[in-house]
Write a protein that holds these residues in place. Structure first.
Motif, PDB file in Angstrom:
ATOM      1  N   PRO A   1       0.822  -1.341   0.081  1.00 31.86           N
ATOM      2  CA  PRO A   1       0.025   0.057   0.075  1.00 31.86           C
ATOM      3  C   PRO A   1       0.817   1.124   0.050  1.00 31.86           C
ATOM      4  O   PRO A   1       1.989   1.345   0.461  1.00 31.86           O
ATOM      5  CB  PRO A   1      -0.612  -0.129   1.282  1.00 31.86           C
ATOM      6  CG  PRO A   1      -0.093  -1.198   2.386  1.00 31.86           C
ATOM      7  CD  PRO A   1       0.675  -2.017   1.131  1.00 31.86           C
TER       8      PRO A   1
ATOM      9  N   ARG B   1     -11.234  -1.235   3.057  1.00 32.26           N
ATOM     10  CA  ARG B   1      -9.883  -0.462   2.843  1.00 32.26           C
ATOM     11  C   ARG B   1     -10.114   1.008   2.929  1.00 32.26           C
ATOM     12  O   ARG B   1     -11.051   1.440   2.453  1.00 32.26           O
ATOM     13  CB  ARG B   1      -9.477  -0.882   1.336  1.00 32.26           C
ATOM     14  CG  ARG B   1      -9.342  -2.390   0.947  1.00 32.26           C
ATOM     15  CD  ARG B   1      -8.304  -2.915   1.683  1.00 32.26           C
ATOM     16  NE  ARG B   1      -8.388  -4.490   1.196  1.00 32.26           N
ATOM     17  CZ  ARG B   1      -7.282  -4.828   0.527  1.00 32.26           C
ATOM     18  NH1 ARG B   1      -6.396  -4.024   0.119  1.00 32.26           N
ATOM     19  NH2 ARG B   1      -7.263  -6.063   0.326  1.00 32.26           N
TER      20      ARG B   1
ATOM     21  N   ASP C   1      -4.856   2.543   1.813  1.00 30.76           N
ATOM     22  CA  ASP C   1      -4.595   1.209   1.522  1.00 30.76           C
ATOM     23  C   ASP C   1      -4.576   1.306  -0.097  1.00 30.76           C
ATOM     24  O   ASP C   1      -3.904   0.716  -0.753  1.00 30.76           O
ATOM     25  CB  ASP C   1      -5.869   0.320   1.938  1.00 30.76           C
ATOM     26  CG  ASP C   1      -5.727   0.063   3.329  1.00 30.76           C
ATOM     27  OD1 ASP C   1      -4.661  -0.108   3.725  1.00 30.76           O
ATOM     28  OD2 ASP C   1      -6.924   0.409   3.948  1.00 30.76           O
TER      29      ASP C   1
END
Length: 511
Positions: A99, A130, A185
């Motif tokens: 990420p 996320r 993310d």
């Protein structure tokens, strides 16, 4: 989207399956019609030729001519080739990388990139849990950045702060930096489009790719594009390197050729399809299920999954307790109608049910569409809370007032009240039976509450669908007017949480 192609192929297969045996000439004639149907559906010629050749190679053989059901064997061969052309297996968006994972959205102007960006971001946040940052790199289209910002606010998704005067590459660099520093993310980059593919657009896309190093590059394409879909897909793939395709406006009145053409030409998977304007109107692309829909076999498995994601288990159990006491008022009916709208409306449900192509045409001829459900909800909304709880209060003067308030006629109010009485009587009789509706509505196991996907193996869902049984029992949704020449056909198993009407009856699941 595939209605036109589905209707043509269904007609061809109907004639084939009625024959007791098939000659090589019969197969050749059918293949010519299939070729014509595909071309009329805007499938590219370079895709149609090898597709028909592969079918011919398999169909003109001893095992077909001597088969007990040669027509059905041809249908199976066409189905298998459709699945192979569309990509065999579903391919999800890959977020398995360090990420923040960069996802770059590309495509022509007007294809729906910005709306799709917000839909995908919402999907990542709600389903995949996320942390997502959206960034608009479209500095040319007026209010493009503001549009993404508004969509982000509506869906609770953060967007990169707008800094006037920056170039797309500078915004991309700032977005990736913000993604790393902010602990995101996923960073989704909504790039600019053009009315057509040109060198300036491709250079800009290449520069953004170099800076952001995206893990996924998704080509957003309008399903109604037609023959141009091949040119668009090939251009972006050759110059930028597309990893997947997202088809928008799949619910539109298109001919379906874009899906077959783009997948076959680029070799890149169709990952998602947009099926409406709502923020959650985005579905995974399953080649086999789409092939089933094209050939009129329905898509019961997707219907079960959609019901599982939209039906509230607690609400279903509360409804079951009310019904067990013989209580079913107009508020309950309204809840059921709204539940049906969540599942895609009348047309959406019909499109997923096997063998209802002819019934759908009858419905269209009779003027039966999703507006009927909206009118029924409007009628109930025009009543007072007391009238909804006690429908018996609805006398002539009240009916006139409700009709005027909902923009309908008194006859429509009467039809709704009659439908409610019939359903209430059925509910009362079901509530008295052993196990009753509580067992039926409440016995969906892990398929309700929280909106998650059903905890069932896909193979089990497939088996369940083929057997005609579905959790919850039931028939078709309520409020179906009779069609010309007879009543509405019964459903093969029914839908969870949707009481049947017009001949559809609840089925108590054996334990």
């Amino acid at each position: 989207m595939f209605d036109s192609l589905s209707d043509r192929l269904s007609g061809i297969f109907d004639r084939l399956t009625r024959r007791g045996s098939l000659s090589a000439e019969d197969v050749d004639a059918a293949l010519r019609e299939i070729r014509r149907a595909l071309l009329e559906a805007d499938v590219a010629l370079e895709v149609v030729r090898p597709f028909v050749e592969r079918i011919k190679e398999k169909a003109v053989g001893v095992e077909i001519i001597r088969s007990v059901t040669p027509g059905q064997m041809v249908v199976k061969i066409v189905h298998d080739e459709l699945v192979a052309t569309l990509g065999e297996e579903a391919v999800p968006i890959d977020l398995h990388a360090t990420p923040p994972v960069a996802v770059m959205m590309v495509g022509l102007q007007g294809s729906g990139k910005t709306t799709t960006t917000a839909k995908i971001a919402r999907r990542f946040t709600t389903r995949d849990k996320r942390k997502v940052l959206m960034a608009s790199l479209d500095t040319r289209r007026p209010a493009a950045m503001e549009q993404l910002k508004v969509l982000g606010e509506e869906n609770g998704i953060e967007t990169l702060k707008i800094v006037p005067g920056q170039t797309p590459t500078q915004i991309a660099e700032r977005a990736m930096t913000a993604g790393r520093l902010g602990g995101y993310d996923v960073v989704i980059l909504d790039t600019a489009g053009r009315l057509h593919v040109d060198e300036a657009l491709m250079h800009e896309m290449a520069d953004i790719k170099r800076i952001a190093d995206p893990h996924e590059i998704l080509l957003v394409a309008d399903a109604l594009t037609g023959q141009d879909a091949v040119k668009v897909a090939r251009s972006f793939d050759e110059r930028v390197g597309v990893t997947g395709i997202v088809l928008t406006r799949v619910d539109g009145d298109g001919r379906g050729g874009a899906a077959l053409s783009m997948r076959a030409v680029t070799g890149k998977p169709i990952k998602l399809i947009g099926v409406g304007e709502r923020a959650d109107a985005l579905e995974d692309f399953y080649p086999k299920r789409i092939a089933d829909r094209i050939l009129g076999m329905g898509d019961i498995v997707s219907l079960v999954e959609k019901a599982a994601a939209n039906i509230d288990q607690e609400q279903a159990e509360a409804m079951a307790k009310k019904l067990q006491k013989g209580s079913f008022d107009l508020e309950d009916l309204k809840s059921q109608l709204q539940q049906m709208e969540k599942l895609g409306g009348l047309s959406g449900l019909m499109g997923m049910m096997p063998g209802v192509g002819k019934a759908r045409k009858q419905m269209e001829a009779a003027g039966v569409d999703d507006r009927i459900v909206k009118r029924q909800v409007a009628i109930i909304n025009s009543m007072t809370p007391k009238e909804r709880r006690k429908p018996e209060l609805m006398k002539a003067s009240r009916k006139k007032r409700v009709a005027a308030g909902s923009g309908t006629r008194v006859e429509e109010v009467n039809k709704l009240l009659k439908m409610h009485r019939q359903m209430a009587d059925m509910m009362k009789s079901m509530g008295k039976k052993k196990g009753g509706l509580a067992g039926m509505l409440g016995g969906m196991g892990g398929m309700g509450g929280g909106g998650g996907a059903p905890q069932m193996d896909p193979a089990e869902l497939e088996k369940l669908a083929r057997q005609g049984g579905m959790p919850g029992g039931g028939g078709l949704p309520p409020g179906m007017p009779k069609l010309p020449g007879g009543g509405f056909p019964g459903a093969p198993g029914g839908l969870p949480g949707l009481p049947g009407a017009g001949g559809g009856r609840f089925k108590q699941k054996k334990r």
